[in-house]
Design an enzyme around this catalytic site. Sequence first.
Site, short mmCIF file in Angstrom:
data_model
loop_
_atom_site.label_atom_id
_atom_site.label_comp_id
_atom_site.label_asym_id
_atom_site.label_seq_id
_atom_site.Cartn_x
_atom_site.Cartn_y
_atom_site.Cartn_z
N ASP A 45 1.06 -1.49 -0.23
CA ASP A 45 0.00 0.06 0.02
C ASP A 45 0.88 1.31 0.04
OD1 ASP A 45 -2.32 1.50 -0.01
OD2 ASP A 45 -2.73 1.20 2.16
N GLY B 34 0.21 5.76 -4.24
CA GLY B 34 -0.30 6.76 -4.85
C GLY B 34 0.19 8.00 -3.79
N HIS C 106 2.95 3.57 -8.98
CA HIS C 106 2.49 1.97 -9.13
C HIS C 106 3.91 1.52 -9.95
CE1 HIS C 106 -1.05 2.31 -7.67
NE2 HIS C 106 -1.75 3.06 -8.65
N LEU D 278 10.81 -20.59 -5.52
CA LEU D 278 9.72 -19.77 -4.48
C LEU D 278 8.35 -19.82 -5.19
CD1 LEU D 278 9.01 -17.40 -2.97
CD2 LEU D 278 9.41 -15.75 -4.49
C1 FPP Z 1 -1.78 0.65 -2.99
O1 FPP Z 1 -1.46 1.70 -3.40
C2 FPP Z 1 -1.35 -0.36 -4.40
C3 FPP Z 1 -2.07 -0.93 -5.23
C4 FPP Z 1 -3.65 -0.85 -5.20
C5 FPP Z 1 -1.75 -1.65 -6.41
C6 FPP Z 1 -0.24 -2.48 -6.07
C7 FPP Z 1 0.33 -2.55 -7.34
C8 FPP Z 1 1.73 -2.56 -7.43
C9 FPP Z 1 2.59 -2.64 -6.58
C10 FPP Z 1 1.93 -2.54 -8.80
C11 FPP Z 1 1.26 -3.65 -9.86
C12 FPP Z 1 1.27 -4.98 -9.52
C13 FPP Z 1 1.86 -5.89 -10.46
C14 FPP Z 1 1.91 -7.35 -9.99
C15 FPP Z 1 2.33 -5.54 -11.79
P1 FPP Z 1 -2.35 2.96 -3.56
O2 FPP Z 1 -2.61 3.29 -5.00
O3 FPP Z 1 -3.56 2.42 -2.83
O4 FPP Z 1 -1.61 4.04 -2.96
P2 FPP Z 1 -2.55 5.14 -1.82
O5 FPP Z 1 -3.35 4.58 -0.69
O6 FPP Z 1 -1.40 6.14 -1.37
O7 FPP Z 1 -3.19 5.90 -2.88
#
Ligand code: FPP
Length: 233
Positions: A11, A14, A28, A122
């Site tokens: 998390d 963003g 991301h 893994l």
């Molecule tokens: C949370 O950050 C993250 C996600 C919703 C997606 C996680 C995705 C990745 C690490 C990249 C894509 C994955 C792969 C496997 C290619 P957020 O956007 O909720 O952050 P915020 O809470 O600060 O807005």
Amino acid sequence: MYPEHVAIIMDGNGRWAKNKGLPRISGHKAGVERLKGIVECTINYGISYLTLYAFSSENWNRPKTEINDLMHLLSLFLANDAKRFLKENIRLRVIGRRDRLKKSIVKQIEEIEINSYKNDGLNLIIALDYGGREDIRSAIINIYKEFSNNNISIESLTLKDVEKNLMTTGIPDPDLIIRTSGEYRISNFLLWQSAYSEYEFIKCNWPDFDNNIYIKVLQSYGKRDRRFGKLNE
Ligand code: FPP
């Protein structure tokens, strides 16, 4: 002792981007780079299972542009990095619904799952369009069909029957669940499977979760006293 199965809620991509004055997609992208580093580190520490929460059932409620960006990143990841993982003896498995994903992505997933099936390094599990409630709901449907087709009394249902019908069948329950970005929530992740998991909530955003922090978390897990409801003799 290190955990056998680590699961991570990645998390804060963003917020990481926002703090730097960058668009969310940059967060991301940085998140994918960090994910690769964590995979390597997990292998180096001899951990057998790593589950990463990449896209939740509820993430469909984000703006279309962000969903498209995430799906594009995922597709690139599957095309490039996942192939490299295969060479590194990683078995890739994706849990979650597939009927709402683009057909081309489902095809990529199926190919890699088949090609990596025999790998015994893994076990990398990507949770994509995954929700713990949906996992349990679909298990109930499967069980209902199996029991009614075979005239089995529902009273005979065991916990093993439920586990066998979850999307994670064959994967041990997570020993340690890590969430970054300072939020203290489960967010519909592995609800059934986390009954006895240990949790670690880390302040930094996912792209800043470096290997040193990860290693410290793994080491502190080793000091925990897991009793699973029993007494320690
Ligand atoms: C949370 O950050 C993250 C996600 C919703 C997606 C996680 C995705 C990745 C690490 C990249 C894509 C994955 C792969 C496997 C290619 P957020 O956007 O909720 O952050 P915020 O809470 O600060 O807005």
